[in-house]
Design an enzyme around this catalytic site. Structure first.
Site, mmCIF file in Angstrom:
data_model
loop_
_atom_site.group_PDB
_atom_site.id
_atom_site.type_symbol
_atom_site.label_atom_id
_atom_site.label_comp_id
_atom_site.label_asym_id
_atom_site.label_seq_id
_atom_site.Cartn_x
_atom_site.Cartn_y
_atom_site.Cartn_z
ATOM 1 C CB SER A 146 -1.472 29.304 7.467
ATOM 2 O OG SER A 146 -2.349 28.610 8.517
ATOM 3 C CE1 TYR A 168 -3.096 34.536 9.715
ATOM 4 C CE2 TYR A 168 -3.975 32.446 10.055
ATOM 5 C CZ TYR A 168 -2.635 33.137 9.822
ATOM 6 O OH TYR A 168 -1.544 32.946 9.365
#
Length: 245
Positions: A146, A168
């Site tokens: 990501s 995360y």
């Protein structure tokens, strides 16, 4: 079965029963590949396989929990028995915590759960599948990362990655670092390994708040899965090109 399978590229996509993973499986299937739909939930896995087959994809189900050693070993045995090798592994399965999530108040159990899935799970599956990948003439590994895992982007003034993420985002940074180490170890082999940034995609991981569709998010992973033999390795990409680590 092995004779038939040898004529096709064999791929495994983890977390492929929904969202981006499903669209990656669909995209690889559209290339004429045989695609293993890796998923924990039996019914969702079966439904995804049925939907893909109805669309003309040569899909097969692979029971797979990336956090469970025996489940991963069993998945490797299934692919070995079915095809004798694996050409492409897409480590797509992932977990997300709350967002924003400040590190001073983040739940440590959430951190452990995300590391177990997003990092250790990738290592577990990759290591189990590597013997099968080594039997391939054109092996590829794609890890779903990501933009939020990019330290360069996280520290660039004016870049908005959606606020603070104490759990995360660091797991994706960790995954990026692990991928670099795999690329170093696998240098000199024909195995290409890269990370993909799907973008801000509307999935259940973010409460469907993303601005892109799962099909759009799948584009870069599909592209990296089909790299030519002289393609890049050990890098991070989105659909526009290289993303800084």
């Amino acid at each position: 079965m092995l004779a038939v399978m040898s004529e096709k590229t064999i791929a495994l996509v983890t977390g492929a029963n929904k969202g981006i993973g499903y669209e990656i499986a669909a995209g690889l299937g559209a290339l004429g590949w045989s695609v293993g739909v890796g998923a924990r939930d039996g019914q969702r896995r079966a439904d995804a396989v049925a939907k893909l087959r109805a669309a003309g994809v040569d899909a097969f189900g692979v029971p797979l929990d990336v956090t469970d050693d025996e489940s991963v070993r069993a998945a490797a045995r299934l692919i070995e028995e079915r095809a004798g090798r694996l050409d492409v592994l897409v480590n797509n399965a992932g977990a997300a915590g709350s967002w924003p999530d400040e590190p001073t108040t983040t739940d440590l159990e959430t951190v452990r759960r995300l590391v177990e899935t997003n990092v250790i799970g990738v290592i577990r599956v990759t290591n189990a599948m590597l013997p099968l990948l080594r039997h391939s003439a054109h092996p590829r590994i794609v890890n779903q990362s990501s933009h939020v895992g990019s330290l360069a982007l996280q520290t660039t003034p004016g870049v908005d990655l959606g606020g603070i993420s104490g759990a995360y985002a660091p797991t994706k940074t960790y995954l990026n670092a692990v991928t670099i180490q795999y690329a170093k170890e696998l240098s000199g082999t024909n195995i290409l390994i890269n990370n993909a940034c799907p973008g801000y995609v509307a999935t259940d991981l973010n409460g469907f708040s993303g601005t892109q569709t799962p099909a759009q998010g799948a584009v870069i992973a599909i592209r990296l899965a089909a790299l030519p033999d002289d393609g890049p390795t050990g890098q991070l990409f989105d659909d526009k090109g290289v993303v800084p680590w």
